[in-house]
Design a protein around this motif. Structure first.
Motif, PDB file in Angstrom:
ATOM      1  N   GLN A  80       0.827  -1.210   0.000  1.00 31.94           N
ATOM      2  CA  GLN A  80       0.000   0.000   0.000  1.00 31.94           C
ATOM      3  C   GLN A  80       0.862   1.260   0.000  1.00 31.94           C
ATOM      4  O   GLN A  80       0.591   2.212  -0.752  1.00 31.94           O
ATOM      5  N   LEU A  81       1.908   1.276   0.837  1.00 28.17           N
ATOM      6  CA  LEU A  81       2.794   2.433   0.894  1.00 28.17           C
ATOM      7  C   LEU A  81       3.544   2.617  -0.428  1.00 28.17           C
ATOM      8  O   LEU A  81       3.750   3.743  -0.898  1.00 28.17           O
ATOM      9  N   ASN A  82       3.924   1.512  -1.029  1.00 26.67           N
ATOM     10  CA  ASN A  82       4.616   1.549  -2.313  1.00 26.67           C
ATOM     11  C   ASN A  82       3.730   2.164  -3.386  1.00 26.67           C
ATOM     12  O   ASN A  82       4.160   3.042  -4.152  1.00 26.67           O
ATOM     13  N   ALA A  83       2.476   1.719  -3.439  1.00 24.23           N
ATOM     14  CA  ALA A  83       1.539   2.246  -4.433  1.00 24.23           C
ATOM     15  C   ALA A  83       1.220   3.715  -4.174  1.00 24.23           C
ATOM     16  O   ALA A  83       1.145   4.531  -5.104  1.00 24.23           O
ATOM     17  N   GLN A  84       1.069   4.057  -2.893  1.00 24.24           N
ATOM     18  CA  GLN A  84       0.723   5.433  -2.515  1.00 24.24           C
ATOM     19  C   GLN A  84       1.800   6.423  -2.930  1.00 24.24           C
ATOM     20  O   GLN A  84       1.511   7.516  -3.429  1.00 24.24           O
ATOM     21  N   HIS A  85       3.064   6.049  -2.739  1.00 25.12           N
ATOM     22  CA  HIS A  85       4.172   6.966  -3.026  1.00 25.12           C
ATOM     23  C   HIS A  85       4.849   6.709  -4.375  1.00 25.12           C
ATOM     24  O   HIS A  85       5.785   7.423  -4.732  1.00 25.12           O
ATOM     25  N   LYS A  86       4.361   5.680  -5.087  1.00 23.19           N
ATOM     26  CA  LYS A  86       4.892   5.354  -6.415  1.00 23.19           C
ATOM     27  C   LYS A  86       6.412   5.142  -6.386  1.00 23.19           C
ATOM     28  O   LYS A  86       7.154   5.713  -7.169  1.00 23.19           O
ATOM     29  N   TYR A  87       6.841   4.275  -5.453  1.00 28.41           N
ATOM     30  CA  TYR A  87       8.273   3.997  -5.313  1.00 28.41           C
ATOM     31  C   TYR A  87       8.770   2.992  -6.364  1.00 28.41           C
ATOM     32  O   TYR A  87       9.967   2.850  -6.559  1.00 28.41           O
ATOM     33  N   GLY A  88       7.865   2.269  -6.974  1.00 36.06           N
ATOM     34  CA  GLY A  88       8.284   1.266  -7.945  1.00 36.06           C
ATOM     35  C   GLY A  88       8.995   0.085  -7.318  1.00 36.06           C
ATOM     36  O   GLY A  88       9.814  -0.586  -7.948  1.00 36.06           O
ATOM     37  N   ILE A  89       8.673  -0.206  -6.067  1.00 31.67           N
ATOM     38  CA  ILE A  89       9.270  -1.341  -5.357  1.00 31.67           C
ATOM     39  C   ILE A  89       8.591  -2.634  -5.802  1.00 31.67           C
ATOM     40  O   ILE A  89       7.371  -2.681  -5.958  1.00 31.67           O
ATOM     41  N   THR A  90       9.374  -3.660  -6.017  1.00 34.62           N
ATOM     42  CA  THR A  90       8.833  -4.977  -6.345  1.00 34.62           C
ATOM     43  C   THR A  90       8.669  -5.777  -5.061  1.00 34.62           C
ATOM     44  O   THR A  90       9.636  -5.959  -4.311  1.00 34.62           O
ATOM     45  N   MET A  91       7.457  -6.210  -4.780  1.00 36.96           N
ATOM     46  CA  MET A  91       7.216  -7.004  -3.586  1.00 36.96           C
ATOM     47  C   MET A  91       7.507  -8.473  -3.878  1.00 36.96           C
ATOM     48  O   MET A  91       6.988  -9.051  -4.828  1.00 36.96           O
ATOM     49  N   ALA A  92       8.359  -9.079  -3.055  1.00 36.82           N
ATOM     50  CA  ALA A  92       8.762 -10.475  -3.233  1.00 36.82           C
ATOM     51  C   ALA A  92       8.115 -11.321  -2.142  1.00 36.82           C
ATOM     52  O   ALA A  92       8.516 -11.232  -0.975  1.00 36.82           O
ATOM     53  N   PRO A  93       7.131 -12.136  -2.474  1.00 37.15           N
ATOM     54  CA  PRO A  93       6.457 -12.952  -1.454  1.00 37.15           C
ATOM     55  C   PRO A  93       7.332 -14.093  -0.955  1.00 37.15           C
ATOM     56  O   PRO A  93       8.043 -14.730  -1.733  1.00 37.15           O
ATOM     57  N   ALA A  94       7.299 -14.337   0.342  1.00 37.97           N
ATOM     58  CA  ALA A  94       8.053 -15.430   0.954  1.00 37.97           C
ATOM     59  C   ALA A  94       7.100 -16.306   1.744  1.00 37.97           C
ATOM     60  O   ALA A  94       6.061 -15.839   2.217  1.00 37.97           O
ATOM     61  N   LYS A  95       7.462 -17.576   1.920  1.00 32.07           N
ATOM     62  CA  LYS A  95       6.570 -18.499   2.613  1.00 32.07           C
ATOM     63  C   LYS A  95       6.556 -18.278   4.118  1.00 32.07           C
ATOM     64  O   LYS A  95       5.562 -18.544   4.795  1.00 32.07           O
ATOM     65  N   ASP A  96       7.685 -17.785   4.670  1.00 37.83           N
ATOM     66  CA  ASP A  96       7.748 -17.566   6.111  1.00 37.83           C
ATOM     67  C   ASP A  96       8.848 -16.555   6.443  1.00 37.83           C
ATOM     68  O   ASP A  96       9.536 -16.033   5.553  1.00 37.83           O
ATOM     69  N   THR A  97       8.987 -16.276   7.728  1.00 43.74           N
ATOM     70  CA  THR A  97       9.960 -15.288   8.188  1.00 43.74           C
ATOM     71  C   THR A  97      11.383 -15.651   7.796  1.00 43.74           C
ATOM     72  O   THR A  97      12.154 -14.800   7.353  1.00 43.74           O
TER      73      THR A  97
END
Length: 303
Positions: free
Chosen positions: A167-184
């Motif tokens: 949400q913060l990435n979209a709001q500020h248009k940082y162009g960050i790629t979110m990388a999903p992980a299975k766990d911590t």
């Protein structure tokens, strides 16, 4: 134990330990009939819920749940109560609770208002801050999300942290790629291996995963939180009888100082299996939550 005796009396007066419940069948019925309570838990969420050297679940929230189980046993006047364990992930914890596979989820689940549509929460037992973690030589500042512009951040798939940073990435248009992980554990591994410039985790989890890593000195943990995140033990929705027993147990554990003692055990002392010490003093926000128990999902309540 005086506290448990008092709870038995309260439960009896309220009619919680009988087979008839004004609001319909309760999880207490199943526990009484089977003599079993099943605790759901993550396996890599140090220090909240993880596996020790013998592959047995331990941790701050797990131990609180174990104490709660003793209160349930007393409230139902059971001669014995078997505690069983079932692994959970962000994606499975709510479905497993809803279908009766687990009775409580004992990990690091954020108490969110929207989750109250599906589950109930016990009084908050931890107040986290969402922080960023990066390699010291990564060329980014974990106290400044903007420094990750055009880079990638790993976060646990299906968790609130992933949603928040997205949400913060979209709001500020940082162009960050979110990388999903299975766990911590995988989020930090992705940072360590260079597959992600940083990871987003709640602070307790971040300190635990960095301390347990092969080279803790290689990482830097942000001190500027992105959001407060209250944690609570997950309970079935619409089960007031069960919720009263569990909530009263948690409140008593807070009042007697047991929760604070368990906190010191896992946050300020060497913990198995590697005897790491997070050296993470209790925050003022958590002190307030323990002194004034609440199951609110509003982060502002904890400020």
């Amino acid at each position: 134990m005086k506290a448990i005796a008092a709870l038995i009396a309260a439960a009896s007066l309220a009619g919680l330990a009988t087979s008839a419940f004004a609001d319909g069948p309760s999880r207490l019925d199943k526990i009484r009939e089977t003599g079993v309570i099943t605790l759901g838990h993550p396996e890599t969420s140090v220090p909240f819920a993880y596996l020790d050297g013998n592959q047995k679940p331990i941790g701050y929230t797990v131990e609180i749940c174990q104490e709660v189980a003793q209160y349930v046993k007393a409230a139902l006047k059971l001669p014995k109560l078997e505690i069983r364990y079932n692994p959970t992930t962000s994606a499975t914890r709510i479905p497993l609770l809803a279908n009766g596979t687990i009775d409580l989820e004992c990990g690091n689940t954020t108490n969110l208002v929207e989750r109250h549509k599906f589950v109930a929460f016990a009084p908050t037992t931890f107040v986290a801050q969402v922080v960023l973690v990066a390699r010291k030589d990564g060329g980014v500042d974990p106290d400044d999300l903007a420094s990750f512009r055009g880079k990638s951040i790993a976060a646990q798939a299906g968790g609130q942290t992933f949603k928040l940073v997205s949400q913060l990435n979209a709001q500020h248009k940082y162009g960050i790629t979110m990388a999903p992980a299975k766990d911590t554990a995988e989020t930090l591994l992705m940072v360590e291996s260079g597959r992600a410039a940083g990871s987003a985790n709640d602070d307790g989890i971040a300190y635990g995963s960095v301390a347990a890593s092969k080279n803790p000195d290689a990482f830097v943990i942000g001190k500027k939180g992105l959001q407060l995140a209250p944690y609570g033990i997950l309970q079935p929705k619409d089960d007031p009888a069960f919720k009263k027993v569990v909530d009263d147990a948690v409140k008593d554990l807070m009042k007697t100082g047991k929760v604070a003692a368990i906190y010191d055990k896992y946050f300020n002392s060497p913990i198995p299996p590697k005897q790491i010490n997070l050296k993470y003093p209790m925050s003022d926000a958590l002190k307030r939550a323990l002194a004034n128990p609440t199951d609110s999902g509003d982060p502002k309540v904890y400020e």
